[in-house]
Design an enzyme around this catalytic site. Structure first.
Site, PDB file in Angstrom:
ATOM      1  CG  PHE A   1      43.029 -19.288  10.778  1.00  0.00           C
ATOM      2  CD1 PHE A   1      43.575 -18.680  11.910  1.00  0.00           C
ATOM      3  CD2 PHE A   1      43.868 -19.536   9.696  1.00  0.00           C
ATOM      4  CE1 PHE A   1      44.913 -18.331  11.963  1.00  0.00           C
ATOM      5  CE2 PHE A   1      45.226 -19.193   9.743  1.00  0.00           C
ATOM      6  CZ  PHE A   1      45.737 -18.590  10.879  1.00  0.00           C
TER       7      PHE A   1
ATOM      8  NE  ARG B   1      49.870 -25.563  20.228  1.00  0.00           N
ATOM      9  CZ  ARG B   1      50.391 -24.544  19.558  1.00  0.00           C
ATOM     10  NH1 ARG B   1      51.395 -24.737  18.728  1.00  0.00           N
ATOM     11  NH2 ARG B   1      49.922 -23.322  19.737  1.00  0.00           N
TER      12      ARG B   1
ATOM     13  CE1 TYR C   1      47.454 -16.224  18.134  1.00  0.00           C
ATOM     14  CE2 TYR C   1      45.374 -15.935  19.277  1.00  0.00           C
ATOM     15  CZ  TYR C   1      46.545 -16.645  19.077  1.00  0.00           C
ATOM     16  OH  TYR C   1      46.813 -17.770  19.819  1.00  0.00           O
TER      17      TYR C   1
ATOM     18  CD  GLU D   1      52.851 -13.041  21.536  1.00  0.00           C
ATOM     19  OE1 GLU D   1      53.247 -13.897  22.364  1.00  0.00           O
ATOM     20  OE2 GLU D   1      52.793 -13.275  20.307  1.00  0.00           O
TER      21      GLU D   1
ATOM     22  CE  LYS E   1      46.207 -20.755  21.543  1.00  0.00           C
ATOM     23  NZ  LYS E   1      46.231 -21.247  20.138  1.00  0.00           N
TER      24      LYS E   1
ATOM     25  CB  THR F   1      50.436 -24.856  14.664  1.00  0.00           C
ATOM     26  OG1 THR F   1      51.571 -23.994  14.805  1.00  0.00           O
ATOM     27  CG2 THR F   1      49.168 -24.040  14.790  1.00  0.00           C
TER      28      THR F   1
ATOM     29  CG  HIS G   1      50.126 -17.872  22.383  1.00  0.00           C
ATOM     30  ND1 HIS G   1      50.281 -17.697  21.023  1.00  0.00           N
ATOM     31  CD2 HIS G   1      50.929 -16.950  22.984  1.00  0.00           C
ATOM     32  CE1 HIS G   1      51.133 -16.696  20.824  1.00  0.00           C
ATOM     33  NE2 HIS G   1      51.546 -16.222  21.993  1.00  0.00           N
TER      34      HIS G   1
ATOM     35  NE  ARG H   1      56.768 -21.358  18.273  1.00  0.00           N
ATOM     36  CZ  ARG H   1      55.557 -21.022  17.826  1.00  0.00           C
ATOM     37  NH1 ARG H   1      54.756 -20.263  18.542  1.00  0.00           N
ATOM     38  NH2 ARG H   1      55.136 -21.451  16.651  1.00  0.00           N
TER      39      ARG H   1
ATOM     40  CG  ASN I   1      46.647 -24.787  19.017  1.00  0.00           C
ATOM     41  OD1 ASN I   1      46.242 -23.911  19.783  1.00  0.00           O
ATOM     42  ND2 ASN I   1      47.370 -24.512  17.949  1.00  0.00           N
TER      43      ASN I   1
END
Ligand code: IDP
Ligand code: MG
Length: 155
Positions: A57, A102, A49, A126, A9, A91, A115, A85, A112
């Site tokens: 948010f 993270r 998203y 995606e 990100k 998260t 992704h 993940r 964070n």
């Protein structure tokens, strides 16, 4: 073999964490079959998203993802969706296991740093947002693939 979509990100790029994050995925042996730097458009971020539209948010999330360039990646490997993940951690960085990305590099869930797709279906969707099929480099073998194949052949 599974494919998954990963994005470093904008805060990861700004903070100079690109190399340290990619290293974790390389350490696990995942094959990088797509990678590019791009500044996501609002349209791309909204597609990415879509599942969060309407949440409190959501607007900030879209502004965050479009606030600067990201590194978009497609990784391939055994159980890659779950494995990526796992390396990313929860998260909320405060709930992520030490040693995960993270936990090690972030403090709050809003920023964070990374992704990763949450399922094979999400990954397909995606990947299509960020990559054209011809942008993926699939015609090579990682050393991990070579070793895994020879191990399987030997037993
Ligand atoms: P994930 O990134 O671990 O899959 P999701 O629930 O899909 O988590 O949320 C997508 C992203 O939206 C998170 O990575 C985080 O940046 C942001 N986010 C999620 N929940 C919240 C929240 O409650 N407050 C602020 N930002 C959030
Ligand atoms: Mg998610």
């Amino acid at each position: 073999m599974e494919r998954t979509f990963v994005a470093l990100k904008p805060d990861a790029v700004r903070r100079g964490l690109i190399g340290r994050i990619i290293k974790r995925f390389e350490n696990r042996g995942y094959k990088i079959i797509g990678m590019k730097m791009l500044h996501p458009t609002i349209e791309m971020a909204k597609k990415h998203y879509a599942e969060h539209e309407g949440k409190y948010f959501y607007d900030r999330l879209i502004r965050y993802l479009t606030s600067g360039p990201i590194i978009a990646m497609v990784l391939q490997g055994e159980d890659a969706v779950h494995g990526v993940r796992q390396l990313m951690g929860s998260t909320k960085p405060g709930e992520a296991e030490p040693g995960t990305l993270r936990a090690d590099f972030a403090q709050i869930q809003e920023f964070n740093i990374v992704h990763g797709s949450d399922s094979v279906e999400s990954a397909k969707r995606e990947i299509d947002i960020y990559f054209k099929p011809e942008e993926l480099c699939t015609d090579w073998k990682t050393i991990t693939e070579i070793v895994m194949e020879s191990e399987k052949a030997a037993i």
